[in-house]
Design an enzyme around this catalytic site. Structure first.
Site, PDB file in Angstrom:
ATOM      1  N   GLY A   1      69.196 -43.202 -38.016  1.00 42.60           N
ATOM      2  CA  GLY A   1      69.191 -43.330 -38.835  1.00 42.60           C
ATOM      3  C   GLY A   1      67.500 -42.863 -39.777  1.00 42.60           C
TER       4      GLY A   1
ATOM      5  N   VAL B   1      65.709 -37.427 -40.245  1.00 37.44           N
ATOM      6  CA  VAL B   1      64.575 -38.169 -40.096  1.00 37.44           C
ATOM      7  C   VAL B   1      62.780 -37.437 -40.615  1.00 37.44           C
ATOM      8  CG1 VAL B   1      63.124 -39.168 -37.821  1.00 37.44           C
ATOM      9  CG2 VAL B   1      65.482 -38.872 -37.691  1.00 37.44           C
TER      10      VAL B   1
ATOM     11  N   GLY C   1      65.225 -45.601 -31.288  1.00 36.29           N
ATOM     12  CA  GLY C   1      65.190 -45.919 -32.594  1.00 36.29           C
ATOM     13  C   GLY C   1      63.778 -46.468 -33.624  1.00 36.29           C
TER      14      GLY C   1
ATOM     15  N   ASP D   1      72.793 -38.640 -25.109  1.00 33.07           N
ATOM     16  CA  ASP D   1      71.772 -38.355 -25.680  1.00 33.07           C
ATOM     17  C   ASP D   1      71.363 -39.972 -25.305  1.00 33.07           C
ATOM     18  OD1 ASP D   1      70.280 -38.815 -28.412  1.00 33.07           O
ATOM     19  OD2 ASP D   1      71.105 -41.279 -28.186  1.00 33.07           O
TER      20      ASP D   1
ATOM     21  N   ILE E   1      62.759 -49.406 -32.619  1.00 37.81           N
ATOM     22  CA  ILE E   1      62.691 -50.685 -31.476  1.00 37.81           C
ATOM     23  C   ILE E   1      61.264 -49.860 -30.621  1.00 37.81           C
ATOM     24  CG2 ILE E   1      63.310 -52.473 -29.638  1.00 37.81           C
ATOM     25  CD1 ILE E   1      66.394 -51.649 -30.238  1.00 37.81           C
TER      26      ILE E   1
ATOM     27  N   LYS F   1      67.155 -40.523 -23.299  1.00 29.64           N
ATOM     28  CA  LYS F   1      66.863 -41.848 -23.192  1.00 29.64           C
ATOM     29  C   LYS F   1      66.412 -42.812 -22.417  1.00 29.64           C
ATOM     30  CE  LYS F   1      68.150 -41.763 -28.497  1.00 29.64           C
ATOM     31  NZ  LYS F   1      69.705 -42.021 -29.302  1.00 29.64           N
TER      32      LYS F   1
ATOM     33  N   LYS G   1      64.228 -36.295 -27.874  1.00 27.17           N
ATOM     34  CA  LYS G   1      64.826 -36.827 -26.439  1.00 27.17           C
ATOM     35  C   LYS G   1      65.234 -35.404 -25.911  1.00 27.17           C
ATOM     36  CE  LYS G   1      68.087 -37.558 -29.437  1.00 27.17           C
ATOM     37  NZ  LYS G   1      68.660 -38.660 -31.017  1.00 27.17           N
TER      38      LYS G   1
END
Ligand code: HSE
Length: 423
Positions: free
Chosen positions: A312, A32, A143, A210, A145, A214, A114
């Protein structure tokens, strides 16, 4: 990366000013961090520049000037010219110390971590109020959104009824490969790792942690309530087997790893992450590969759907960029549901309907089904469809991945009687 930054932990109540240019101290140069660097280069109108990057391993080859990098965390946190810290490291404990120190030093922060947020959000919200510095983290969930900012700004009323979403790109990618191409689980996981979607420890992805982290962040912005990860149920896809794939196919369904947040009545909501059977008429049915999809349901507007790349470097880097530019405009989360509403209470006293595939009746007994509506038995395996309490699932959460069973949510959840304790 040096994490001995205690000397910076003295309290400061400086209100950070928004300057002409944002001078960034970046922590982390992995998928990232590199994605952000690239995205920033392609965004010439953004008035932000990365002054220094704090990395863990100075030996690694990087195709940028060595002078950009340091392993000294303090040098970024103490640099007066740096007015924004961007934290994109893997280690959640180090991330917590960096974010806390930066806020205490009066520097605003953008984070994508997160795991760290899901464990420390309550404290970090208080720290923002105390110090006047802001913490933005839209990149931490889904990501690219912009779901957090939308929950905060657009859904800033009490019409919200539920959030149902595919929040983890890696597992969605794996399930696409299995269901669409017939690939096996471990090959698909390996590919998700190669593509940079999976966490450094991919069990976070495949066991549903994960997605749970979130969901916890979304819950704070959706309903105002913080739920500690230990109090919540997550179950992933690592035990998915051929019988489960066959069952879904025969019923015309897909299996997706879905995070569910549902308001039960005026006072209470529940949440969990489980593999879930998805019908063809559901918006998330066609969410494939590493894409994420979030369905937001409310009174009067029914359902709305947000879709985009959830993992990604570039998609997540672009979400980080959006938080950087939001800080340029002095944007901060107001945590409106906490400030202006009575936050709803979390309960696990609900009945969820599940599919359970098992081989040993001893395992079946562990679940404490209150009702079984369908049963199937063969020499190799059996399955049942039935209802059980979410609190029963939480009590065996650590044991579950070790059992020779597979569990999936049918989509039906209801309050358990008139009670509603947070058990
Ligand atoms: N491992 C995460 C995923 C990365 O697959 O969704 C993005 O948070």
């Amino acid at each position: 990366m040096e994490t001995s930054i205690a000397t910076l932990n003295q309290k400061s109540v400086n209100t950070p000013s928004v300057s002409e240019t944002q001078v960034i101290g970046l922590f982390g140069f992995g998928t990232v961090g590199r994605g952000l660097y690239h995205v920033l280069e392609q965004s010439p109108t953004t008035k932000a520049r990365i002054k220094r990057v704090c990395i863990k391993n100075s030996e690694k080859e990087r195709d940028l000037p060595q002078s950009l990098f340091t392993t000294d965390a303090q040098s970024l946190l103490a640099d007066e010219e740096i007015n924004l810290i961007v934290e994109l490291i893997d280690n959640a404990t180090d991330a917590y110390h960096i974010v806390k120190s930066a806020l205490l030093a009066g520097k605003s922060v953008v984070s994508g971590n997160k795991t760290m947020l899901a464990h420390h959000l309550e404290e970090l919200i208080a720290l923002q109020q105390e110090t006047g510095a802001a913490l933005l983290y839209d990149a931490s969930a889904c990501g690219s959104i912009p779901v957090i900012r939308n929950l905060e700004e657009y859904y800033d009323n009490d019409l919200l009824l539920s959030i149902k979403g595919i929040l983890n790109g890696s597992t969605n990618y794996i399930l696409s490969r299995i269901f669409t191409d017939g690939q096996n689980y471990s090959d698909a996981l390996k590919r998700a790792q190669e593509l940079g979607f999976a966490e450094s420890n991919p069990s976070f992805d495949v066991e549903g942690l994960d997605a749970l982290y979130k969901l916890i962040i979304l819950t704070v912005h959706g309903f105002g309530t913080y739920v500690h990860p230990q109090q919540a149920f997550n179950y992933g896809i690592s035990n998915l087997g051929q019988p489960d794939i066959r069952y879904a196919r025969e019923k015309g369904l897909k299996l997706k790893l879905v995070a569910t947040l549902a308001k039960l009545n005026k006072e209470r909501f529940t949440l969990f992450v489980m593999p879930t059977f998805v019908k063809p008429d559901e918006y998330i049915y066609n969410v494939e590969e590493e894409y994420n999809g979030v369905v937001i349901e409310g009174a009067f507007y029914e359902k709305q759907f947000m879709f985009g790349k959830g993992a990604g470097g570039f998609p997540t880097g672009s979400a980080v960029l959006s938080d950087i530019t939001a800080r340029f405009h002095d944007y901060r989360y107001e945590y409106k549901k906490r400030s202006y509403f009575s936050p709803l209470a979390y309960t696990t006293n609900v009945l969820v309907e599940v599919y359970l595939r098992y081989t040993s009746p001893v395992d079946l007994d562990l679940f404490g089904f209150t009702e079984i509506s369908e049963k199937y038995s063969s020499r190799e395996y059996s399955w049942v469809i039935g209802k059980l309490r979410l609190s029963s699932l939480i009590s065996i959460k650590e044991l579950l991945p070790k059992l020779n069973v597979f569990l999936a949510f049918t989509g039906n959840v209801e309050p358990n009687g008139t009670g509603g304790n947070n058990e």
